[in-house]
Design an enzyme around this catalytic site. Sequence first.
Site, short mmCIF file in Angstrom:
data_model
loop_
_atom_site.label_atom_id
_atom_site.label_comp_id
_atom_site.label_asym_id
_atom_site.label_seq_id
_atom_site.Cartn_x
_atom_site.Cartn_y
_atom_site.Cartn_z
N GLN A 95 42.22 39.86 -8.36
CA GLN A 95 41.13 40.85 -8.12
C GLN A 95 41.28 42.15 -9.09
O GLN A 95 42.36 42.53 -9.75
CB GLN A 95 40.89 41.13 -6.72
CG GLN A 95 42.32 41.86 -6.14
CD GLN A 95 42.45 41.67 -4.55
OE1 GLN A 95 41.43 41.45 -4.06
NE2 GLN A 95 43.68 41.72 -4.20
N HIS A 124 43.22 51.63 10.75
CA HIS A 124 44.29 50.88 11.11
C HIS A 124 44.91 51.30 12.50
O HIS A 124 45.38 50.13 13.04
CB HIS A 124 45.51 51.67 9.95
CG HIS A 124 45.29 51.08 8.33
ND1 HIS A 124 45.29 52.17 7.69
CD2 HIS A 124 45.32 50.07 8.13
CE1 HIS A 124 45.06 51.34 6.64
NE2 HIS A 124 45.19 50.17 6.78
N ASP A 166 48.35 47.54 1.73
CA ASP A 166 48.45 48.96 1.24
C ASP A 166 49.44 49.62 2.38
O ASP A 166 49.99 50.73 2.26
CB ASP A 166 47.25 49.71 1.55
CG ASP A 166 46.59 49.29 3.19
OD1 ASP A 166 47.07 49.83 4.05
OD2 ASP A 166 45.45 48.68 2.99
N ASP A 174 44.45 41.69 8.24
CA ASP A 174 43.61 42.69 7.98
C ASP A 174 43.37 42.19 6.33
O ASP A 174 43.82 42.64 5.37
CB ASP A 174 44.96 43.95 7.80
CG ASP A 174 44.48 45.13 7.00
OD1 ASP A 174 43.15 45.26 6.70
OD2 ASP A 174 45.26 45.97 6.52
N ASP A 205 36.03 41.85 3.44
CA ASP A 205 35.20 41.27 4.33
C ASP A 205 34.95 39.93 4.42
O ASP A 205 35.52 39.12 3.55
CB ASP A 205 34.03 41.92 3.87
CG ASP A 205 33.95 43.55 3.52
OD1 ASP A 205 34.52 44.06 4.41
OD2 ASP A 205 33.05 44.12 2.67
N PRO A 213 35.89 35.36 -1.03
CA PRO A 213 37.17 34.72 -1.09
C PRO A 213 37.74 34.40 0.44
O PRO A 213 38.49 33.86 0.73
CB PRO A 213 37.96 35.31 -2.08
CG PRO A 213 36.88 36.11 -2.90
CD PRO A 213 35.77 36.29 -2.21
#
Length: 280
Positions: A36, A67, A91, A159, A162, A166
């Site tokens: 990506q 989170h 992240d 996590d 959207d 993919p």
Amino acid sequence: MGYSEEERAFIEWYPRGYGVGFKVKERLFETQTKYQRLELYETEGFGKLLVLDGTVQLVEIGEESYHEVLVHPVMLAHPNPKRVLIIGGGDGGTLREVLRHDVEKVTMVEIDEMVVEVSRIYLGIDRGAFEDPRAELIIGDGVKYLRESGERFDAIIVDSTDPVGPAKLLFSEDFYRTAYEKLNDPGIYITQAGSVYLFTNELLDAYRAMKKVFDRVYYFSFPVIGYASPWAFLVGVKGGIDFRKVDISRAPKELYYYDPERHETLFQMPKYVRELLEKE
């Protein structure tokens, strides 16, 4: 969609012409990873902004609004979550929040190693979570890992990006069945499910698929900074867990957004969306 040099702003466009934007001071980093397009910006008022394939993943100031809500409600609803699987979350924010609980092992499977590296170097929101001895980082396909792993988990936290494109496989009935099989009894599963207003159909599709698999399915929403809020979350239960009840005594201190003492407020959903979900 994307960064405008002329406007000095980054705008993510959602369906029907709705946009979420940030004024930008400078572009810090950009690259095409194996999977990506990754971009990192310094914003005027929200710290660093992480973008994948043109979609906002988080802003440094306010990332806890996502989170905390993804992690703590399910961790406090489960009576004793010791082994946790995170799919995605490169992240490090989700890993950080899970490790605030009394867990034995947290396995995190992230497909894009570059997201982890850039986040550790430039963002640092993991706050040392990747070095925690309870954490295991696996670079690989989360769907494949879950299918092939012989491990069982008390909680599975997805996590992901959207529920379109993919990541759509992570919202399929087949994937939910695999997740259900790999949960202990009792076990709990959570995924983000997109914008309540703008991805309503995707939310309904995911809810419908989860209802075919899990013993009970719950939906809730929360205003997340940087997203087209309210943002939807779906929770699947295996066994006797009542997600409407949480153990406040185990809640971490210094939560900024999720309020365990007002857990019931999570379940507020626009009337027309609630009615669509209840029809399922």
